[in-house]
Design an enzyme around this catalytic site. Structure first.
Site, short mmCIF file in Angstrom:
data_model
loop_
_atom_site.label_atom_id
_atom_site.label_comp_id
_atom_site.label_asym_id
_atom_site.label_seq_id
_atom_site.Cartn_x
_atom_site.Cartn_y
_atom_site.Cartn_z
N GLN A 14 9.11 0.10 -3.03
CA GLN A 14 10.20 0.55 -2.15
C GLN A 14 11.39 -0.41 -2.19
O GLN A 14 12.53 -0.02 -2.42
CB GLN A 14 9.72 0.61 -0.70
CG GLN A 14 8.63 1.58 -0.40
CD GLN A 14 8.47 1.68 1.11
OE1 GLN A 14 9.20 2.44 1.75
NE2 GLN A 14 7.54 0.95 1.69
N THR A 103 5.92 -10.76 5.84
CA THR A 103 5.63 -9.69 6.79
C THR A 103 5.44 -10.15 8.23
O THR A 103 5.01 -11.29 8.47
CB THR A 103 4.34 -8.97 6.32
OG1 THR A 103 3.90 -8.07 7.33
CG2 THR A 103 3.22 -9.96 6.06
N TYR A 127 -4.64 -8.78 4.69
CA TYR A 127 -3.28 -8.70 4.14
C TYR A 127 -2.39 -9.80 4.74
O TYR A 127 -1.72 -10.53 4.02
CB TYR A 127 -2.71 -7.31 4.43
CG TYR A 127 -1.23 -7.17 4.17
CD1 TYR A 127 -0.72 -7.09 2.87
CD2 TYR A 127 -0.33 -7.09 5.24
CE1 TYR A 127 0.64 -6.96 2.65
CE2 TYR A 127 1.03 -6.95 5.02
CZ TYR A 127 1.51 -6.89 3.73
OH TYR A 127 2.86 -6.76 3.52
#
Ligand code: NDP
Length: 296
Positions: A14, A103, A127
């Site tokens: 993306q 993130t 993650y």
């Protein structure tokens, strides 16, 4: 732009897709996908950087399957921790700058005020732990770097919440969406454009370190779905608010992951618009591509 051009990894993702376009005015961009730059092959990655000798490395590739990572920690850590470590070592050897993305999932979501860069990370899932280890490896390498933490990425292409909602709202009468996780949906194009601006303003030197880079404002996944629903006057689908416990997933997610963008505003004069404005622009794009959307 420094000599050597830009080596961009993750061109099919993306953010990577948008970066290939946004970075083009800054100089030659070598944009590679998984076939040209495999994050799980550290030796090949090292050789690639030595061959290209870029002025900037922009790493938009990552293992982003948050739930799958719980069952595949080795793959997540290889891509999100080990590969950034190798890129940082090579950036340090070359004296080039590494731009890397991270993130909100490095935080545990227990705060109720936007997280600053100085707040202690405490990831809840594999993650998040793998991304945090990548951040720390880059910082420990001593290379010139920018680590841009963003949140809830979506756009007119790729795998993301917006496109999933548009599909489900076309198929179902009822869509159940989690209402007790709060964050800031951030458009992939805005992230890429902000990155290009930072590179242009910063040049070969300037402030470095970790920066939060997200849309302004905040909402829940349910609020985001309702806003998407607002662009579909024809749909009969209703959006039902549920709790996280009504939608169990393998990976635990933070309940609150709004990031404070003050540092990037102060150092680079960058402030992304409110998430609703980002959505309006992406919906216009999506409409232009033949999907549901708005004009103007
Ligand atoms: P995407 O999942 O859209 O793109 C990631 C890209 O990385 C994909 O093209 C993928 O290739 C590639 N990739 C995965 N594993 C490897 C590998 N072993 N070798 C080479 N390439 C690989 O991610 P985004 O663009 O959304 O994310 C960009 C950055 O932003 C990442 O660092 C991510 O951690 C971070 N981020 C993303 C958020 C989100 O909501 N998506 C939220 C917060 C931060 P393939 O298509 O072949 O799998």
């Amino acid at each position: 732009m420094s000599a050597g051009g830009i080596l961009l990894l993750g061109r099919a993702g993306q953010v990577g897709w948008e970066l290939e376009r946004a970075l083009a005015p800054l100089g030659p961009v070598t944009a590679l996908g998984r076939d040209g730059a495999d994050l799980s092959d550290p030796a090949a990655l090292r050789a690639l950087v030595r061959r290209h000798r870029p002025g900037w490395i922009v790493n938009a590739a990552a293992y982003t399957a948050v739930d799958r990572a719980e069952a595949e920690p080795e793959a997540a850590f290889a891509a999100n921790a080990e590969a950034p470590r190798v890129l940082a070592e090579e950036a340090g050897r070359l004296g080039c700058t590494l731009v890397h993305y991270s993130t909100d999932y490095v935080f545990d979501g227990t705060r109720r005020a936007p997280y600053r860069e100085s707040d202690a990370p405490a990831p809840l899932n594999v993650y998040g732990r793998s991304k945090l280890e990548g951040e720390r490896a880059i910082q420990a390498s001593g290379c010139d770097h920018l680590i841009l933490r963003t949140t809830w990425v979506y756009g007119a292409r790729g795998r993301n919440f917006l496109l999933t909602m548009l599909r489900l709202m076309g198929e179902r009468e009822h869509v159940r969406v989690v209402a007790d996780q709060v964050g800031a949906p951030t458009s992939s194009r805005m992230i890429a454009q902000a990155t290009a601006l930072i590179l242009a303003r910063r040049g070969a030197g300037g402030p470095s370190g970790v920066y939060h880079l997200t849309a302004a404002g905040q909402t829940s996944w349910h609020g985001f779905a309702e806003a998407i629903r607002g662009y579909l006057p024809e749909t009969a689908a209703r959006v039902e608010a549920i709790g996280t416990d009504g939608f169990p997933t393998p990976a635990v997610r933070p309940g609150y992951s709004v990031l404070d963008n003050g540092r990037i505003a102060a150092d680079f004069g960058i402030a992304l618009p409110d998430w609703r404005d980002g959505l309006r622009l992406v919906m216009a794009d999506h409409g232009a591509l033949g999907g549901a959307g708005v004009s103007g």
